[in-house]
Write a protein that holds these residues in place. Structure first.
Motif, PDB file in Angstrom:
ATOM      1  N   ARG A  38      35.788  39.178  30.255  1.00 37.18           N
ATOM      2  CA  ARG A  38      35.368  40.132  31.288  1.00 37.18           C
ATOM      3  C   ARG A  38      36.545  41.020  31.661  1.00 37.18           C
ATOM      4  NH1 ARG A  38      32.536  35.604  35.005  1.00 37.18           N
ATOM      5  NH2 ARG A  38      30.765  35.210  33.641  1.00 37.18           N
ATOM      6  N   TYR A  39      36.288  42.326  31.675  1.00 35.82           N
ATOM      7  CA  TYR A  39      37.320  43.317  31.963  1.00 35.82           C
ATOM      8  C   TYR A  39      37.139  43.890  33.365  1.00 35.82           C
ATOM      9  CZ  TYR A  39      37.803  43.379  26.870  1.00 35.82           C
ATOM     10  OH  TYR A  39      37.988  43.036  25.562  1.00 35.82           O
ATOM     11  N   PHE A  40      38.256  44.180  34.025  1.00 35.38           N
ATOM     12  CA  PHE A  40      38.219  44.775  35.350  1.00 35.38           C
ATOM     13  C   PHE A  40      39.119  46.014  35.401  1.00 35.38           C
ATOM     14  CE2 PHE A  40      37.002  40.402  35.831  1.00 35.38           C
ATOM     15  CZ  PHE A  40      35.955  40.464  36.725  1.00 35.38           C
ATOM     16  N   GLU A  96      32.199  43.571  29.621  1.00 35.78           N
ATOM     17  CA  GLU A  96      32.451  42.261  29.020  1.00 35.78           C
ATOM     18  C   GLU A  96      32.001  42.239  27.568  1.00 35.78           C
ATOM     19  OE1 GLU A  96      28.885  39.374  30.250  1.00 35.78           O
ATOM     20  OE2 GLU A  96      30.034  40.104  31.971  1.00 35.78           O
ATOM     21  N   TYR A 146      45.725  37.197  33.056  1.00 35.40           N
ATOM     22  CA  TYR A 146      44.482  36.625  32.572  1.00 35.40           C
ATOM     23  C   TYR A 146      44.084  35.435  33.434  1.00 35.40           C
ATOM     24  CZ  TYR A 146      45.424  39.463  28.509  1.00 35.40           C
ATOM     25  OH  TYR A 146      45.664  40.535  27.685  1.00 35.40           O
ATOM     26  N   SER A 197      38.877  30.963  35.714  1.00 36.67           N
ATOM     27  CA  SER A 197      39.291  31.201  37.113  1.00 36.67           C
ATOM     28  C   SER A 197      40.690  30.707  37.469  1.00 36.67           C
ATOM     29  CB  SER A 197      38.282  30.606  38.091  1.00 36.67           C
ATOM     30  OG  SER A 197      37.010  31.172  37.886  1.00 36.67           O
ATOM     31  N   GLU A 234      39.087  36.318  32.078  1.00 35.89           N
ATOM     32  CA  GLU A 234      38.985  37.556  32.849  1.00 35.89           C
ATOM     33  C   GLU A 234      40.303  38.300  32.708  1.00 35.89           C
ATOM     34  OE1 GLU A 234      36.046  36.560  36.408  1.00 35.89           O
ATOM     35  OE2 GLU A 234      37.716  35.162  36.241  1.00 35.89           O
TER      36      GLU A 234
END
Length: 82
Positions: A6-8, A19, A53, A57, A74
């Motif tokens: 998942r990219y932000f 993503e 990264y 989580s 992420e």
């Protein structure tokens, strides 16, 4: 092994999507994943070098750590100049 990435923020803009699912070897490191993600996208490769990264989580700063076992990575670029 399939890993959901998942990219932000700037990473999402450089990747061109939120993503993707990536197939990597079971012994791949975070650095290996980073190289694979940026291999065909120079703009993304440039952003990834500055990213932190999260592996399921949990923050990962050492790129020599293995990705497995993991379901989600992420990609977090520096925020607010950080």
């Amino acid at each position: 092994m399939a890993v959901q990435v998942r990219y932000f923020a700037a990473a999402r803009a450089a990747a061109g999507h939120d993503e993707e699912t990536v197939e990597i070897g079971s012994s791949a490191t975070v650095g290996d994943l980073e190289s694979a993600l940026g291999r065909e996208n120079p703009a993304l490769a440039q952003v990834l070098r500055r990213c932190t990264y999260l592996r399921d989580s949990v923050a990962v700063r050492d790129r020599s750590l293995p990705v497995a076992p993991c379901a989600v990575i992420e990609v977090l670029p520096p925020f607010a100049g950080g």
